[in-house]
Write an enzyme that holds these catalytic residues in place. Structure first.
Site, mmCIF file in Angstrom:
data_model
loop_
_atom_site.group_PDB
_atom_site.id
_atom_site.type_symbol
_atom_site.label_atom_id
_atom_site.label_comp_id
_atom_site.label_asym_id
_atom_site.label_seq_id
_atom_site.Cartn_x
_atom_site.Cartn_y
_atom_site.Cartn_z
ATOM 1 N N GLY A 8 7.813 60.961 56.143
ATOM 2 C CA GLY A 8 7.521 62.392 56.297
ATOM 3 C C GLY A 8 6.066 62.628 56.661
ATOM 4 O O GLY A 8 5.441 63.575 56.202
ATOM 5 N N GLY A 11 4.893 66.150 58.134
ATOM 6 C CA GLY A 11 5.024 67.371 57.344
ATOM 7 C C GLY A 11 3.689 67.876 56.823
ATOM 8 O O GLY A 11 2.626 67.321 57.118
ATOM 9 N N GLN A 12 3.781 68.939 56.040
ATOM 10 C CA GLN A 12 2.560 69.609 55.562
ATOM 11 C C GLN A 12 1.701 68.657 54.719
ATOM 12 O O GLN A 12 0.493 68.582 54.907
ATOM 13 C CB GLN A 12 2.941 70.856 54.748
ATOM 14 C CG GLN A 12 1.739 71.743 54.445
ATOM 15 C CD GLN A 12 2.007 72.768 53.349
ATOM 16 O OE1 GLN A 12 3.004 72.702 52.632
ATOM 17 N NE2 GLN A 12 1.094 73.717 53.216
ATOM 18 N N ASP A 34 8.436 59.251 60.406
ATOM 19 C CA ASP A 34 9.037 60.581 60.321
ATOM 20 C C ASP A 34 10.259 60.560 61.239
ATOM 21 O O ASP A 34 10.422 59.630 62.035
ATOM 22 C CB ASP A 34 8.044 61.656 60.788
ATOM 23 C CG ASP A 34 8.338 63.018 60.155
ATOM 24 O OD1 ASP A 34 7.516 63.515 59.383
ATOM 25 O OD2 ASP A 34 9.433 63.583 60.429
ATOM 26 N N ILE A 35 11.089 61.612 61.152
ATOM 27 C CA ILE A 35 12.179 61.698 62.124
ATOM 28 C C ILE A 35 11.718 62.426 63.380
ATOM 29 O O ILE A 35 12.432 62.510 64.352
ATOM 30 C CB ILE A 35 13.464 62.375 61.561
ATOM 31 C CG1 ILE A 35 13.124 63.711 60.894
ATOM 32 C CG2 ILE A 35 14.187 61.459 60.590
ATOM 33 C CD1 ILE A 35 14.354 64.519 60.520
ATOM 34 N N ARG A 36 10.514 63.010 63.315
ATOM 35 C CA ARG A 36 9.974 63.616 64.545
ATOM 36 C C ARG A 36 8.624 62.989 64.885
ATOM 37 O O ARG A 36 7.992 62.354 64.039
ATOM 38 C CB ARG A 36 9.837 65.132 64.431
ATOM 39 C CG ARG A 36 9.341 65.554 63.095
ATOM 40 C CD ARG A 36 9.408 67.044 62.867
ATOM 41 N NE ARG A 36 9.061 67.228 61.456
ATOM 42 C CZ ARG A 36 8.239 68.139 60.973
ATOM 43 N NH1 ARG A 36 7.685 69.015 61.773
ATOM 44 N NH2 ARG A 36 7.967 68.208 59.688
ATOM 45 N N ASP A 52 14.397 57.260 59.868
ATOM 46 C CA ASP A 52 15.176 58.235 59.109
ATOM 47 C C ASP A 52 15.460 57.646 57.732
ATOM 48 O O ASP A 52 16.153 56.634 57.617
ATOM 49 C CB ASP A 52 16.485 58.536 59.867
ATOM 50 C CG ASP A 52 17.308 59.609 59.176
ATOM 51 O OD1 ASP A 52 16.935 60.024 58.049
ATOM 52 O OD2 ASP A 52 18.324 60.029 59.755
ATOM 53 N N TYR A 143 17.321 73.732 46.042
ATOM 54 C CA TYR A 143 16.112 72.907 46.080
ATOM 55 C C TYR A 143 15.681 72.525 44.664
ATOM 56 O O TYR A 143 15.414 71.356 44.366
ATOM 57 C CB TYR A 143 15.027 73.705 46.795
ATOM 58 C CG TYR A 143 13.682 73.041 46.878
ATOM 59 C CD1 TYR A 143 13.463 71.944 47.693
ATOM 60 C CD2 TYR A 143 12.609 73.556 46.152
ATOM 61 C CE1 TYR A 143 12.209 71.356 47.775
ATOM 62 C CE2 TYR A 143 11.352 72.980 46.234
ATOM 63 C CZ TYR A 143 11.160 71.871 47.049
ATOM 64 O OH TYR A 143 9.914 71.310 47.125
ATOM 65 N N LYS A 147 15.499 68.861 42.868
ATOM 66 C CA LYS A 147 14.246 68.305 42.334
ATOM 67 C C LYS A 147 14.416 67.935 40.853
ATOM 68 O O LYS A 147 13.913 66.894 40.413
ATOM 69 C CB LYS A 147 13.087 69.290 42.516
ATOM 70 C CG LYS A 147 12.614 69.418 43.966
ATOM 71 C CD LYS A 147 12.025 68.103 44.491
ATOM 72 C CE LYS A 147 11.443 68.221 45.891
ATOM 73 N NZ LYS A 147 11.058 66.928 46.464
HETATM 74 N N1 SER Z 1 6.499 75.239 48.190
HETATM 75 C C1 SER Z 1 7.854 74.895 47.903
HETATM 76 C C2 SER Z 1 8.802 75.877 48.423
HETATM 77 O O1 SER Z 1 8.486 77.028 48.489
HETATM 78 C C3 SER Z 1 8.038 74.768 46.424
HETATM 79 O O2 SER Z 1 7.945 73.437 46.087
HETATM 80 O O3 SER Z 1 9.884 75.511 48.751
#
Ligand code: SER
Length: 316
Positions: A8, A11-12, A34-36, A52, A143, A147
């Site tokens: 990843g 990503g951010q 990453d996948i991109r 992936d 999500y 987690k």
């Molecule tokens: N920043 C994340 C979200 O908003 C929370 O872990 O999904």
């Protein structure tokens, strides 16, 4: 010598953590995947591969071929996006983690794993202010459920198989390099960009919605500090609370107006309001401070000055 796999890297978090790890461990020892396609600063400074994490066969070959010793698994579907594709998000978030945990169990060279958890593990029945490390956890988002389940699996693999897996419950992360995608706390990144581009922002959360947040440099430092700590000091094998700042859209707007005086905000809460309302407002990080000296530097004012300055440069 460490050989680190980042999953990843586009990503951010990954886009910044990868470069930090390369500074520390040497460019050629940090394998960005990453996948991109990744940004130029990642592909120019060290190895980058399309990979992936769901493809467990390629994953195991990759890890063996490159003699990987540490994995940072950062790929996930965030809270807002996960609500749109619940079963797919569950599958991606869980199966990818299980692939990594199994790999760590099977491949002896792998010494350490990092996997991010989130404040999303908490839910509407959790005490919302100064939320303790150990408390009621009844997340009601896909999500958050993924987690929380992931945290339980991490602790299980540590107890049962001695997999040295470490984790942080990140608050909303704010950064200027790579925008987040599909999260609920993302408004606090978008708002800076829109303030500079258009001098106005329509916020998808209501003015008083207070959430825990952190500026990326603090999050990167916390991640590295946790990973560098002695294994015997890591007493929590599910995931650690950490804490930066807490604010609501009204407060961040006031802060932005100090830099962009004609900035205007209006509010049009959408489905993400319910997600935000189920999360804590502030987090207690005492256990992380005790175990590995967690510390953090930025408050809203200090972060905003850097965000505005850097986004202005970037968009100029
Ligand atoms: N920043 C994340 C979200 O908003 C929370 O872990 O999904």
């Amino acid at each position: 010598m460490e050989r680190i796999l980042v999953i990843g890297c586009s990503g951010q978090i990954g886009s910044e953590l990868t470069l930090q790890l390369r500074n520390m461990y040497g460019n050629e020892n940090v394998f960005a995947t990453d996948i991109r396609q990744a940004a130029k600063d990642i592909t120019d400074t060290g190895p980058f591969y399309i990979l992936d994490v769901m493809d467990e066969k390629r994953l195991i070959h990759f890890v063996i071929r490159h003699k990987i010793t540490q994995i940072y698994h950062l790929a996930a579907v965030l809270s807002g996006n996960a609500e749109k594709i619940p079963l797919q998000a569950w599958d991606i978030n869980m199966q990818s983690l299980m692939n990594i945990l199994e790999l760590a169990r099977e491949v002896e060279d792998i010494r350490k794993i990092f996997w991010p958890s989130s404040i999303a593990v908490f839910g509407p029945t959790t005490p919302r202010v100064n939320t303790p490390q150990i408390t009621v956890m009844e997340p009601n988002t896909v999500y958050g459920i993924s987690k929380l389940a992931g945290e339980r699996w991490c602790e299980y693999y540590f107890n049962k198989y001695k997999v040295d897996v470490r984790s942080i419950r990140y608050p909303g992360l704010i950064s200027y390099k790579t925008e987040a995608g599909g999260g609920t706390t993302d408004y606090a990144v978008e708002i800076y960009y829109e303030a500079i581009r258009k001098r106005k922002y329509q916020c998808f959360l209501s003015p008083e919605t207070t959430l825990p947040m952190m500026f990326m440099p603090d999050a990167i430092k916390a991640t590295i500090d946790l990973m560098e700590a002695e294994a015997s000091d890591i007493k929590v094998r599910s995931s650690y609370n950490i804490s930066g700042m807490s604010f609501c859209p009204k407060e961040i707007a006031t802060e932005i107006k100090r830099h962009v005086p004609d900035f205007e905000i209006n509010y049009k809460p959408d489905f993400r309001q319910a997600i935000a309302d189920s999360w804590p407002q502030s987090i207690n990080a005492d256990v992380a401070v005790r175990d590995w000296n967690f510390s953090c530097e930025y408050d809203l004012g200090k972060m905003s000055s850097v965000m505005i300055r850097e986004i202005r440069k970037k968009l100029a």
